[in-house]
Design an enzyme around this catalytic site. Structure first.
Site, PDB file in Angstrom:
ATOM      1  N   TYR A  65       0.922  -1.224  -0.074  1.00  0.00           N
ATOM      2  CA  TYR A  65      -0.076   0.105  -0.043  1.00  0.00           C
ATOM      3  C   TYR A  65       0.849   1.311  -0.165  1.00  0.00           C
ATOM      4  O   TYR A  65       1.814   1.281   0.660  1.00  0.00           O
ATOM      5  CB  TYR A  65      -0.803   0.007   1.160  1.00  0.00           C
ATOM      6  CG  TYR A  65      -2.413   0.102   0.820  1.00  0.00           C
ATOM      7  CD1 TYR A  65      -2.858   1.170   0.191  1.00  0.00           C
ATOM      8  CD2 TYR A  65      -3.024  -1.001   1.106  1.00  0.00           C
ATOM      9  CE1 TYR A  65      -4.220   1.164  -0.426  1.00  0.00           C
ATOM     10  CE2 TYR A  65      -4.346  -1.092   1.016  1.00  0.00           C
ATOM     11  CZ  TYR A  65      -5.119  -0.041   0.087  1.00  0.00           C
ATOM     12  OH  TYR A  65      -6.378  -0.001  -0.168  1.00  0.00           O
ATOM     13  N   GLU A  67      -0.399   4.755  -0.339  1.00  0.00           N
ATOM     14  CA  GLU A  67      -1.157   6.070  -0.512  1.00  0.00           C
ATOM     15  C   GLU A  67      -0.153   7.285  -0.164  1.00  0.00           C
ATOM     16  O   GLU A  67       0.699   7.137   0.552  1.00  0.00           O
ATOM     17  CB  GLU A  67      -2.324   6.320   0.230  1.00  0.00           C
ATOM     18  CG  GLU A  67      -3.777   5.478  -0.017  1.00  0.00           C
ATOM     19  CD  GLU A  67      -4.728   5.464   0.842  1.00  0.00           C
ATOM     20  OE1 GLU A  67      -4.760   6.634   1.328  1.00  0.00           O
ATOM     21  OE2 GLU A  67      -5.441   4.648   0.823  1.00  0.00           O
ATOM     22  N   ASP A 242      -6.370  15.804 -23.579  1.00  0.00           N
ATOM     23  CA  ASP A 242      -6.410  14.195 -23.201  1.00  0.00           C
ATOM     24  C   ASP A 242      -5.597  13.697 -24.432  1.00  0.00           C
ATOM     25  O   ASP A 242      -6.302  13.522 -25.426  1.00  0.00           O
ATOM     26  CB  ASP A 242      -7.769  13.814 -23.009  1.00  0.00           C
ATOM     27  CG  ASP A 242      -8.019  12.320 -22.874  1.00  0.00           C
ATOM     28  OD1 ASP A 242      -7.026  11.610 -22.962  1.00  0.00           O
ATOM     29  OD2 ASP A 242      -9.107  11.809 -22.513  1.00  0.00           O
ATOM     30  N   THR A 271      -3.423   7.826 -21.282  1.00  0.00           N
ATOM     31  CA  THR A 271      -3.397   6.164 -21.019  1.00  0.00           C
ATOM     32  C   THR A 271      -1.885   6.204 -21.126  1.00  0.00           C
ATOM     33  O   THR A 271      -1.131   6.788 -21.878  1.00  0.00           O
ATOM     34  CB  THR A 271      -4.088   5.522 -21.836  1.00  0.00           C
ATOM     35  OG1 THR A 271      -3.742   5.787 -23.199  1.00  0.00           O
ATOM     36  CG2 THR A 271      -5.495   5.802 -21.670  1.00  0.00           C
ATOM     37  N   LYS A 274      -1.849   2.683 -24.903  1.00  0.00           N
ATOM     38  CA  LYS A 274      -2.452   2.861 -26.333  1.00  0.00           C
ATOM     39  C   LYS A 274      -1.310   2.946 -27.427  1.00  0.00           C
ATOM     40  O   LYS A 274      -0.206   2.127 -27.122  1.00  0.00           O
ATOM     41  CB  LYS A 274      -3.477   4.034 -26.360  1.00  0.00           C
ATOM     42  CG  LYS A 274      -4.570   3.246 -25.871  1.00  0.00           C
ATOM     43  CD  LYS A 274      -5.756   4.519 -25.855  1.00  0.00           C
ATOM     44  CE  LYS A 274      -7.055   4.262 -25.012  1.00  0.00           C
ATOM     45  NZ  LYS A 274      -7.924   5.282 -24.988  1.00  0.00           N
ATOM     46  N   ARG A 280      -1.531  -1.229 -18.973  1.00  0.00           N
ATOM     47  CA  ARG A 280      -2.604  -0.633 -18.745  1.00  0.00           C
ATOM     48  C   ARG A 280      -2.498   0.413 -17.847  1.00  0.00           C
ATOM     49  O   ARG A 280      -1.986   0.189 -16.711  1.00  0.00           O
ATOM     50  CB  ARG A 280      -3.773  -1.338 -18.616  1.00  0.00           C
ATOM     51  CG  ARG A 280      -3.891  -2.459 -19.480  1.00  0.00           C
ATOM     52  CD  ARG A 280      -5.349  -3.153 -19.454  1.00  0.00           C
ATOM     53  NE  ARG A 280      -6.246  -2.272 -20.133  1.00  0.00           N
ATOM     54  CZ  ARG A 280      -6.126  -1.940 -21.397  1.00  0.00           C
ATOM     55  NH1 ARG A 280      -5.812  -2.943 -21.994  1.00  0.00           N
ATOM     56  NH2 ARG A 280      -7.192  -1.026 -21.877  1.00  0.00           N
TER      57      ARG A 280
END
Ligand SMILES: *Cc1c(COP(=O)(O)O)cnc(C)c1O
Length: 473
Positions: A65, A67, A242, A271, A274, A280
């Site tokens: 974890y 954060e 974007d 992203t 692509k 991903r």
């Protein structure tokens, strides 16, 4: 051990370990490689990540974890996560020439939500928001919170219309952005299919948006981000780009000057899977004044960061900084042009008449077909594409009248302009031999034609093996 042997060994061993627990999952992973190898993949948003990228995702970094941000975590013991996150961000800044990079978003949609939050937090004037930002939460009354919610939820966004190639997350109703924001869209000129910049300027002057969004998933041309920034400045909007679809062309220095969003936009989202050919995931690049708000992405908007994905992003971005990635990006565009020219020469109508990026949009109305019919007939013939709306689409957003094709994946496989021209021939054969059926979904295609095309597609693919170094035995 040579690198190629190492790849086979690594993936074989991984599958053996998985198989010992749930063999059906191991089988599905193996079968997916077979399927990917056998498919003539023209889906403009897909690609093939390198074995190094794939392997960086599958390990115990996933167990952590983390954060918070590098050096400021809400959990102890994050030094290795700090290493990979800092590396990914550094590669991203260097690759794109960005002042700040935030590499935690889990996907492109998440990256957009992080960006929208950052812009709202930066721009919305509600005093309650400023106090909440300063963590003076106890000073806020219920009335302050009420006012804050009302202010945050009713800001104006101007984005590109869906049927001109825009994306759902740019303020359209099926996405939360369309429910939060008062959205208007600018479109391409219906005759030419090209962005009509004077019309964008007019819409911006009239609507006075807080956010002007550029970027697309189905627009086959370059966008002039210098002009878009001028429009944003004129009306006091924050300019967001974007670049989910074309990040690889920016990284590969095919889109430079006015067509490189990074120097022009206040904030850029993308992203990583692509045209950029990574794992991903998503990413935000921004000007220094937005960096603090962007870094609040987790836990403001996102769930806990995925360290294994950030490791894979670091590997992919390191790959994209190498000179051969620039050659790849140029070939993607050269291949798209060869595909488009091959289609036009055979009589297929393309929206805007061609392409200057990685994708083309076929108007299949001229064949009497809907996008849905064309997509299925092509799939029957071994060619994987997806249907897409075109400007003023007579068949609506579900059936559509368009087919979107893109070259990032086949270019990774090694296809060149000659193979793209052959591909155009196969597409034309299928479209011209398919007859519409009794509904917008039904069609007739002689199975012998479909089989013959599928065989030719398989022959083309056979010359360009996918993941050539991986033999699962
Ligand atoms: C693909 C895409 C997204 C969404 O990316 P996900 O990773 O699927 O969430 C966002 N914006 C644009 C323009 C895209 O093309």
């Amino acid at each position: 051990m040579s690198l190629l042997n190492a790849e086979s060994t690594a993936f074989r061993a991984a599958l053996e370990v998985v198989r010992a627990v749930e063999p059906r999952v191991a089988d599905a992973i193996g079968a997916e490689l077979t399927d990917q190898r056998a498919s003539l993949k023209l889906i403009a948003s897909e690609n093939y990540a390198s074995p190094a990228v794939l392997l960086a995702m599958g390990n115990w970094l996933s167990d952590k974890y983390a954060e918070g941000t590098v050096g400021r975590r809400f959990y102890a013991g994050c030094r290795n996560v700090d290493t990979v996150e800092a590396l990914a961000a550094e590669h991203a800044r260097e690759l794109f020439g960005a002042a700040h990079a935030y590499v935690q978003p889990h996907s492109g949609i998440d990256a957009n939500l992080v960006a929208y939050w950052a812009i709202l937090a930066d721009r919305v004037e509600a005093p309650a928001l400023k106090r909440a930002q300063a963590r003076q939460l106890n000073d806020l009354t219920e009335a302050d919170w009420f006012e804050l919610r009302r202010e945050l939820g009713n800001q104006r966004m101007l984005g590109m219309s869906l049927d001109s190639g825009g994306h759902l997350t740019h303020g359209f109703r099926p996405n939360i952005s369309g429910k939060m924001f008062d959205q208007r869209s600018y479109g391409a000129d219906p005759e030419t299919g090209l962005i009509d910049y004077p019309a964008v300027r007019e819409a911006a002057r009239e609507f006075r948006p807080l956010i002007l969004v550029a970027g697309y998933s189905a627009y086959p041309r370059k966008v002039n981000f210098r002009i878009m920034r001028e429009i944003a400045d004129e009306v006091g909007a924050t300019f967001m780009v974007d670049m989910a679809h074309f990040a690889g062309l920016v990284a590969g220095k095919v889109f430079t000057g006015d067509f490189d969003p990074v120097p022009h936009a206040h904030i850029v989202t993308t992203t990583t899977h692509k045209s950029l050919r990574g794992p991903r995931g998503g990413m935000v690049l921004c000007q220094p004044e937005l960096a603090d708000q962007v870094d609040r992405g987790c836990p403001m908007v996102l769930g806990g960061p995925l360290p294994q994905l950030m490791a894979a992003k670091a590997v992919a971005l390191a790959e994209a900084r190498r000179p051969d990635f620039q050659e790849y990006a140029q070939r993607v565009v050269d291949n798209a042009r060869a595909l488009a020219e091959g289609l036009v020469r055979r009589g297929v109508r393309l929206v805007t008449g061609g392409t200057d990026n990685h994708l083309a949009l076929l108007d299949v109305d001229g064949f009497g077909l809907t996008g849905r019919q064309a997509e299925q007939a092509l799939l029957d013939s071994g060619i994987v594409t997806n249907r897409n709306s075109i400007p003023r689409d007579p068949n609506g957003a579900w059936y559509t009248s368009g087919i979107r094709v893109g070259t990032p994946a086949l270019t990774t496989r090694g296809f060149g302009p000659e193979q793209m021209d052959e591909t155009a021939g196969l597409i034309h054969t299928v479209l011209s031999q398919t007859r519409p059926g009794t509904s917008k979904a039904r069609y007739q295609l002689d199975p012998a034609v479909a089989d013959r095309v599928a065989k030719q597609a398989a022959e083309l693919l056979a010359d360009f093996p996918l993941y050539a170094g991986i033999d699962l035995g």
